[in-house]
Design an enzyme around this catalytic site. Sequence first.
Site, PDB file in Angstrom:
ATOM      1  N   ASP A  72       0.935  -1.200  -0.105  1.00  0.00           N
ATOM      2  CA  ASP A  72       0.041   0.157  -0.021  1.00  0.00           C
ATOM      3  C   ASP A  72       0.811   1.201  -0.109  1.00  0.00           C
ATOM      4  O   ASP A  72       2.000   1.239   0.421  1.00  0.00           O
ATOM      5  CB  ASP A  72      -1.095  -0.093   1.259  1.00  0.00           C
ATOM      6  CG  ASP A  72      -0.333  -0.692   2.462  1.00  0.00           C
ATOM      7  OD1 ASP A  72       1.216  -0.588   2.683  1.00  0.00           O
ATOM      8  OD2 ASP A  72      -1.159  -1.194   3.243  1.00  0.00           O
ATOM      9  N   ASN A 141      -7.929  -2.783  14.139  1.00  0.00           N
ATOM     10  CA  ASN A 141      -9.194  -3.149  13.700  1.00  0.00           C
ATOM     11  C   ASN A 141      -9.436  -4.208  12.738  1.00  0.00           C
ATOM     12  O   ASN A 141     -10.405  -4.694  12.335  1.00  0.00           O
ATOM     13  CB  ASN A 141     -10.075  -1.913  12.934  1.00  0.00           C
ATOM     14  CG  ASN A 141      -9.149  -1.462  11.735  1.00  0.00           C
ATOM     15  OD1 ASN A 141      -8.127  -2.116  11.215  1.00  0.00           O
ATOM     16  ND2 ASN A 141      -9.669  -0.232  11.021  1.00  0.00           N
ATOM     17  N   HIS A 143      -7.636  -4.679   9.975  1.00  0.00           N
ATOM     18  CA  HIS A 143      -7.191  -4.637   8.553  1.00  0.00           C
ATOM     19  C   HIS A 143      -6.123  -5.213   8.120  1.00  0.00           C
ATOM     20  O   HIS A 143      -5.367  -5.563   8.784  1.00  0.00           O
ATOM     21  CB  HIS A 143      -7.245  -3.062   8.122  1.00  0.00           C
ATOM     22  CG  HIS A 143      -6.017  -2.431   8.702  1.00  0.00           C
ATOM     23  ND1 HIS A 143      -6.113  -0.997   9.014  1.00  0.00           N
ATOM     24  CD2 HIS A 143      -4.795  -2.689   8.624  1.00  0.00           C
ATOM     25  CE1 HIS A 143      -4.805  -0.761   9.245  1.00  0.00           C
ATOM     26  NE2 HIS A 143      -4.120  -1.481   8.903  1.00  0.00           N
ATOM     27  N   GLU A 148      -9.966  -1.792   4.852  1.00  0.00           N
ATOM     28  CA  GLU A 148     -10.623  -1.497   6.289  1.00  0.00           C
ATOM     29  C   GLU A 148     -11.849  -2.581   6.484  1.00  0.00           C
ATOM     30  O   GLU A 148     -12.348  -3.214   5.405  1.00  0.00           O
ATOM     31  CB  GLU A 148     -10.913  -0.202   6.246  1.00  0.00           C
ATOM     32  CG  GLU A 148      -9.812   0.909   6.141  1.00  0.00           C
ATOM     33  CD  GLU A 148      -9.027   0.985   7.430  1.00  0.00           C
ATOM     34  OE1 GLU A 148      -9.045   0.098   8.358  1.00  0.00           O
ATOM     35  OE2 GLU A 148      -8.537   2.008   7.623  1.00  0.00           O
TER      36      GLU A 148
HETATM   37  C1  F6R Z   1       0.949  -1.677   5.977  1.00  0.00           C
HETATM   38  C2  F6R Z   1       0.174  -2.325   6.153  1.00  0.00           C
HETATM   39  C3  F6R Z   1      -0.667  -2.331   7.304  1.00  0.00           C
HETATM   40  C4  F6R Z   1       0.000  -2.710   8.582  1.00  0.00           C
HETATM   41  C5  F6R Z   1      -0.883  -2.597   9.916  1.00  0.00           C
HETATM   42  C6  F6R Z   1      -0.183  -2.969  11.110  1.00  0.00           C
HETATM   43  O1  F6R Z   1       1.657  -1.577   4.949  1.00  0.00           O
HETATM   44  O2  F6R Z   1      -0.117  -3.402   5.427  1.00  0.00           O
HETATM   45  O3  F6R Z   1      -1.809  -3.370   7.392  1.00  0.00           O
HETATM   46  O4  F6R Z   1       0.498  -3.978   8.621  1.00  0.00           O
HETATM   47  O5  F6R Z   1      -1.525  -1.475   9.836  1.00  0.00           O
HETATM   48  O6  F6R Z   1       0.768  -1.673  11.405  1.00  0.00           O
HETATM   49  P1  F6R Z   1       1.604  -1.736  12.743  1.00  0.00           P
HETATM   50  O7  F6R Z   1       2.661  -2.812  12.604  1.00  0.00           O
HETATM   51  O8  F6R Z   1       2.068  -0.225  12.471  1.00  0.00           O
HETATM   52  O9  F6R Z   1       0.630  -1.939  13.697  1.00  0.00           O
END
Ligand code: F6R
Length: 250
Positions: A72, A141, A143, A148
């Site tokens: 992303d 959440n 995701h 989301e």
């Molecule tokens: C970012 C991504 C997100 C993160 C998720 C956890 O490239 O794919 O799904 O893996 O938001 O983020 P952290 O590790 O910062 O809690």
Amino acid sequence: MAKHDFKFLVVSSQNAVSKEAVEILCRQIKKKPNLVLGLATGTTMKPFYKELIKHCKRCKLDFSKVKTFNLDEYSGLSEGDKHSLRHFMENNFFKHVNISKKNIYFLHGDRRNYRKECSDYEKRIKSFGGIDIQVLGIGVNGHIGFNEPGSSFKSRTRRVKLSSKTRKSNSEDFPSLSSVPKYALTVGIGTIMDSRKILLLAVGDKKSWAVKKALSKKISTKVPASILRRHKDIEFIIDSRVASDIKLLM
Ligand code: F6R
């Protein structure tokens, strides 16, 4: 949809989570040096990349033929922007290993024609035969990528609105909450599910609700990660803080 078993590993610390994931990944790269690798960003990934860099140096692991596709990017941010996920990857991983620049694929958040950007990304992944291993984190959440709650399990790469929970959680990387982009481009859940193997890493008690829901019997778009249990080759690697609140439902 067929039901699949999944591997679930609880280890003592964040470090141990990174080590396990790196070992699995390195074994696969040794087997297939031109592996197509799906990557994620975020706080969970920082120690993972550190460990991977260490391992690359120690074991002379060759990244020169590996192709990477990140999940992303924030809408509106150019790859040179210090808040971009591309910038995160450069600093935390790419510049430390012998990956070839031409093998790094990334969604461009600043392309005006974001629909074309997303469909080109899908085509590019397909042209290399799909993702061999997708490394995932999980949002508070539930995701995955920036898919989301409410995202379709069949979704492909597209532009999405970020939830306020996600923006708040990611605001530590920005000067203020209001400067966190409201939209992002993300690989879809359908795209993630097409990967041949998935490693999901989760650390810290903040993730325990999301992981618990992802592992519970109910598969629902309210918790995007819950669909992963239907993947034919997924390993959940979590630390004991995530696990402490989880009564295993399997
Ligand atoms: C970012 C991504 C997100 C993160 C998720 C956890 O490239 O794919 O799904 O893996 O938001 O983020 P952290 O590790 O910062 O809690």
